[in-house]
Motif scaffolding. Structure first.
Motif, PDB file in Angstrom:
ATOM      1  N   TYR A  34       0.838  -1.200   0.000  1.00 23.22           N
ATOM      2  CA  TYR A  34       0.000   0.000   0.000  1.00 23.22           C
ATOM      3  C   TYR A  34       0.869   1.244   0.000  1.00 23.22           C
ATOM      4  CZ  TYR A  34      -4.329  -2.503   0.677  1.00 23.22           C
ATOM      5  OH  TYR A  34      -5.410  -3.311   0.487  1.00 23.22           O
ATOM      6  N   GLU A  35       0.499   2.192  -0.842  1.00 27.50           N
ATOM      7  CA  GLU A  35       1.176   3.478  -0.868  1.00 27.50           C
ATOM      8  C   GLU A  35       0.199   4.506  -0.319  1.00 27.50           C
ATOM      9  OE1 GLU A  35       3.582   3.478  -4.952  1.00 27.50           O
ATOM     10  OE2 GLU A  35       1.539   2.747  -5.146  1.00 27.50           O
ATOM     11  N   ASN A  36       0.640   5.242   0.670  1.00 22.77           N
ATOM     12  CA  ASN A  36      -0.195   6.291   1.260  1.00 22.77           C
ATOM     13  C   ASN A  36       0.617   7.571   1.323  1.00 22.77           C
ATOM     14  OD1 ASN A  36      -1.311   3.608   2.771  1.00 22.77           O
ATOM     15  ND2 ASN A  36      -2.911   5.136   2.523  1.00 22.77           N
ATOM     16  N   PRO A  37      -0.081   8.700   1.401  1.00 16.13           N
ATOM     17  CA  PRO A  37       0.648   9.966   1.551  1.00 16.13           C
ATOM     18  C   PRO A  37       1.538   9.903   2.783  1.00 16.13           C
ATOM     19  CG  PRO A  37      -1.667  10.383   1.090  1.00 16.13           C
ATOM     20  CD  PRO A  37      -1.537   8.910   1.345  1.00 16.13           C
ATOM     21  N   ARG A  38       2.665  10.577   2.712  1.00 15.33           N
ATOM     22  CA  ARG A  38       3.570  10.584   3.845  1.00 15.33           C
ATOM     23  C   ARG A  38       3.583  11.968   4.492  1.00 15.33           C
ATOM     24  NH1 ARG A  38       9.020   7.403   2.866  1.00 15.33           N
ATOM     25  NH2 ARG A  38       9.260   8.631   0.959  1.00 15.33           N
ATOM     26  N   ILE A  39       3.815  11.952   5.785  1.00 11.29           N
ATOM     27  CA  ILE A  39       3.861  13.201   6.548  1.00 11.29           C
ATOM     28  C   ILE A  39       5.304  13.681   6.669  1.00 11.29           C
ATOM     29  CG2 ILE A  39       3.493  14.239   8.827  1.00 11.29           C
ATOM     30  CD1 ILE A  39       1.164  12.244   9.216  1.00 11.29           C
ATOM     31  N   ILE A  40       5.511  14.949   6.337  1.00  8.16           N
ATOM     32  CA  ILE A  40       6.771  15.639   6.627  1.00  8.16           C
ATOM     33  C   ILE A  40       6.532  16.473   7.880  1.00  8.16           C
ATOM     34  CG2 ILE A  40       8.365  17.439   5.843  1.00  8.16           C
ATOM     35  CD1 ILE A  40       8.744  15.104   4.090  1.00  8.16           C
ATOM     36  N   ALA A  41       7.354  16.280   8.904  1.00 11.45           N
ATOM     37  CA  ALA A  41       7.241  17.064  10.129  1.00 11.45           C
ATOM     38  C   ALA A  41       8.452  17.988  10.219  1.00 11.45           C
ATOM     39  CB  ALA A  41       7.199  16.143  11.343  1.00 11.45           C
ATOM     40  N   GLY A  42       8.189  19.254  10.513  1.00  7.66           N
ATOM     41  CA  GLY A  42       9.293  20.213  10.578  1.00  7.66           C
ATOM     42  C   GLY A  42       8.961  21.374  11.489  1.00  7.66           C
ATOM     43  N   ALA A  43       9.943  22.251  11.686  1.00  5.10           N
ATOM     44  CA  ALA A  43       9.725  23.386  12.582  1.00  5.10           C
ATOM     45  C   ALA A  43      10.504  24.617  12.134  1.00  5.10           C
ATOM     46  CB  ALA A  43      10.133  23.023  14.008  1.00  5.10           C
ATOM     47  N   VAL A  44       9.845  25.766  12.290  1.00  5.46           N
ATOM     48  CA  VAL A  44      10.551  27.047  12.218  1.00  5.46           C
ATOM     49  C   VAL A  44      11.048  27.295  13.638  1.00  5.46           C
ATOM     50  CG1 VAL A  44      10.391  29.506  11.744  1.00  5.46           C
ATOM     51  CG2 VAL A  44       9.031  27.880  10.393  1.00  5.46           C
ATOM     52  N   VAL A  45      12.368  27.219  13.790  1.00  3.73           N
ATOM     53  CA  VAL A  45      12.988  27.281  15.108  1.00  3.73           C
ATOM     54  C   VAL A  45      13.595  28.665  15.312  1.00  3.73           C
ATOM     55  CG1 VAL A  45      14.729  26.260  16.628  1.00  3.73           C
ATOM     56  CG2 VAL A  45      13.538  24.819  14.947  1.00  3.73           C
ATOM     57  N   GLU A  46      13.209  29.308  16.379  1.00  5.61           N
ATOM     58  CA  GLU A  46      13.636  30.687  16.631  1.00  5.61           C
ATOM     59  C   GLU A  46      14.536  30.757  17.863  1.00  5.61           C
ATOM     60  OE1 GLU A  46      11.485  33.248  18.928  1.00  5.61           O
ATOM     61  OE2 GLU A  46      13.410  34.275  18.719  1.00  5.61           O
ATOM     62  N   HIS A  47      15.546  31.597  17.760  1.00  8.88           N
ATOM     63  CA  HIS A  47      16.376  31.917  18.922  1.00  8.88           C
ATOM     64  C   HIS A  47      16.786  33.378  18.809  1.00  8.88           C
ATOM     65  CE1 HIS A  47      19.126  31.397  22.268  1.00  8.88           C
ATOM     66  NE2 HIS A  47      20.016  32.090  21.570  1.00  8.88           N
ATOM     67  N   ASP A  48      16.452  34.165  19.827  1.00  7.72           N
ATOM     68  CA  ASP A  48      16.813  35.596  19.837  1.00  7.72           C
ATOM     69  C   ASP A  48      16.381  36.315  18.566  1.00  7.72           C
ATOM     70  OD1 ASP A  48      17.843  36.292  22.239  1.00  7.72           O
ATOM     71  OD2 ASP A  48      19.965  36.082  21.679  1.00  7.72           O
ATOM     72  N   GLY A  49      15.181  35.972  18.075  1.00  7.74           N
ATOM     73  CA  GLY A  49      14.670  36.641  16.885  1.00  7.74           C
ATOM     74  C   GLY A  49      15.253  36.138  15.574  1.00  7.74           C
ATOM     75  N   LYS A  50      16.151  35.153  15.666  1.00  9.05           N
ATOM     76  CA  LYS A  50      16.729  34.591  14.444  1.00  9.05           C
ATOM     77  C   LYS A  50      16.184  33.187  14.190  1.00  9.05           C
ATOM     78  CE  LYS A  50      20.976  37.284  14.593  1.00  9.05           C
ATOM     79  NZ  LYS A  50      22.431  37.268  14.795  1.00  9.05           N
ATOM     80  N   ILE A  51      16.298  32.760  12.942  1.00 14.44           N
ATOM     81  CA  ILE A  51      15.698  31.483  12.527  1.00 14.44           C
ATOM     82  C   ILE A  51      16.784  30.487  12.126  1.00 14.44           C
ATOM     83  CG2 ILE A  51      14.263  30.424  10.712  1.00 14.44           C
ATOM     84  CD1 ILE A  51      12.598  33.071  10.882  1.00 14.44           C
ATOM     85  N   LEU A  52      16.594  29.244  12.581  1.00 12.86           N
ATOM     86  CA  LEU A  52      17.575  28.179  12.336  1.00 12.86           C
ATOM     87  C   LEU A  52      17.361  27.571  10.948  1.00 12.86           C
ATOM     88  CD1 LEU A  52      19.758  26.457  13.981  1.00 12.86           C
ATOM     89  CD2 LEU A  52      17.902  24.801  14.281  1.00 12.86           C
ATOM     90  N   LEU A  53      18.399  27.619  10.138  1.00 13.91           N
ATOM     91  CA  LEU A  53      18.322  26.995   8.811  1.00 13.91           C
ATOM     92  C   LEU A  53      19.483  26.025   8.615  1.00 13.91           C
ATOM     93  CD1 LEU A  53      17.410  30.074   6.550  1.00 13.91           C
ATOM     94  CD2 LEU A  53      15.854  28.316   7.430  1.00 13.91           C
TER      95      LEU A  53
END
Ligand code: ZN
Ligand code: ZN
Lengths: 174, 174
Positions: A34-53
Motif C-alpha cells: 500500500y502506498e499512502n501519503p507521507r507526513i513531513i514534520a518540521g519546525a521554524v525554530v527561533e532563537h533571539d529573533g533569528k531562525i535556524l536553517l
C-alpha cells in the motif's frame, strides 16, 4: 542489488479484488504494498529573533537551505517528529510552541506539518544530512537559495503569525 | 494466495546500510517497503444541529458507530480525503468548514486529521462500508456503541468548539 527504493520487478500496478484503486501488487504472492501519503514534520525554530536553517548535504536540493524537517517515522506524533528532525539535522534541542501550518503537496503525496519552536540555547551543529547550520536574521535569510517552495511558504506564514497564538494553522497559499 | 496485507515471507525486518532504523526489506532483491505513519481523514458532519454517524459494516468494530473517516489516498489533501470518505461511507456531499483536531495514535502509527463540515441537504444513504447512516441529536448519540476512542474525543472537541472559529486544532486528550 536493485535500487532498494524501487519495487522489485515482480510488482505491478493493478486493482485488487474488492478495491477501487490501483495498488502495487506482487505477481508472485499477491502482497499489496500500500502506498499512502507521507507526513513531513518540521519546525521554524527561533532563537533571539533569528531562525535556524540547515544547508542540505543530501539530494534533492543539495547545497540549498531549509528548515529542519523530514519524514515522520512509525510510532511518532508529528510534533515528536519535528523535534527529532531538528536534532538529526542540526543537533538542536528544540521546544515546540504550536502548529503553524499544514500544507498538502499533492503531486508527491506529502502532507507537511510545520510547527513553531524555540531553541533555548544557541547550541547546534550540522547533523549528517547538513553541510552547515546557522541562525539567520530575517533580512539575512538566503531567499534565493531555499530548497523547496514549502520553505518559502512556512517562513512567510511564520512572519504573518508573529505575536499571535491560538490560531488555525495556515494552509497552502492560493 | 497469501494474506495480501502481510508482506511476503522473503521480507524481513533489518537495518539497511546507511539507515538507523529497522525497515521491511526483501531478502531476494533488497527492496525496502518503507512503513510510515498513515493519515486518517474524517469529519464531524452537522445538519440542523444533528451529527452524521455511520454504523460500520466492516471490521474492526463492525456494528459500531463512527464519524465518516478513513485512510488518506495518494494525491489527496486531508480535507479532500474527508470529503471522499463522507461520500464513500454515507453517500453524503459535505462542505468542509475548518480543521477541528489532530490526534496521534502512536501504537498503530496513525495521525487523525478531523474536520468540521456541514451537510447542505439531508441526503445520505449507507455506502458499502456502512450498515446504517443517521443524523443524531447530541443526546441521541449512541455513546456506548462508538467504534473508537478517537470518535469520543472528536465529538467532545466538537462540542467544546461550538460557536468558535479560528482556533488551534485540538490534540489528544491528556
Ligand atoms: Zn511476492
Ligand atoms: Zn524482492
Amino acid at each position: 542489488m536493485a535500487d532498494p527504493t524501487r519495487p522489485p520487478k515482480n510488482f505491478h500496478h493493478t486493482v485488487p479484488d474488492g478495491d477501487e484503486r490501483e495498488r502495487l501488487v506482487c505477481r508472485d504472492c499477491g502482497f499489496i504494498a500500500y502506498e499512502n501519503p507521507r507526513i513531513i514534520a518540521g519546525a521554524v525554530v527561533e532563537h533571539d529573533g533569528k531562525i535556524l536553517l540547515c544547508k542540505r548535504a543530501i539530494y534533492p536540493q543539495k547545497g540549498k537551505w531549509t528548515i529542519p524537517a523530514g519524514f515522520l517515522e512509525m510510532g511518532e506524533g508529528p510534533d515528536e517528529g519535528a523535534v527529532r528532525e531538528a536534532y538529526e539535522e542540526a543537533t538542536a534541542h528544540i521546544e515546540i510552541r504550536d502548529l503553524l501550518a499544514i500544507y498538502s503537496v499533492r503531486h508527491i503525496s506529502q502532507v507537511h506539518m510545520m510547527y513553531r519552536a524555540t531553541l533555548n540555547a544557541p547550541d547546534f551543529a550540522p547533523g549528517f544530512e547538513s553541510l552547515e547550520v546557522g541562525l539567520f536574521a530575517w533580512e539575512d535569510i538566503p531567499w534565493d537559495d531555499l530548497a523547496f517552495p514549502s520553505v518559502h511558504w512556512v517562513l512567510a506564514h511564520y512572519r504573518e503569525a508573529m505575536g499571535k497564538s491560538g490560531f488555525a494553522p495556515f494552509t497552502n497559499p492560493v
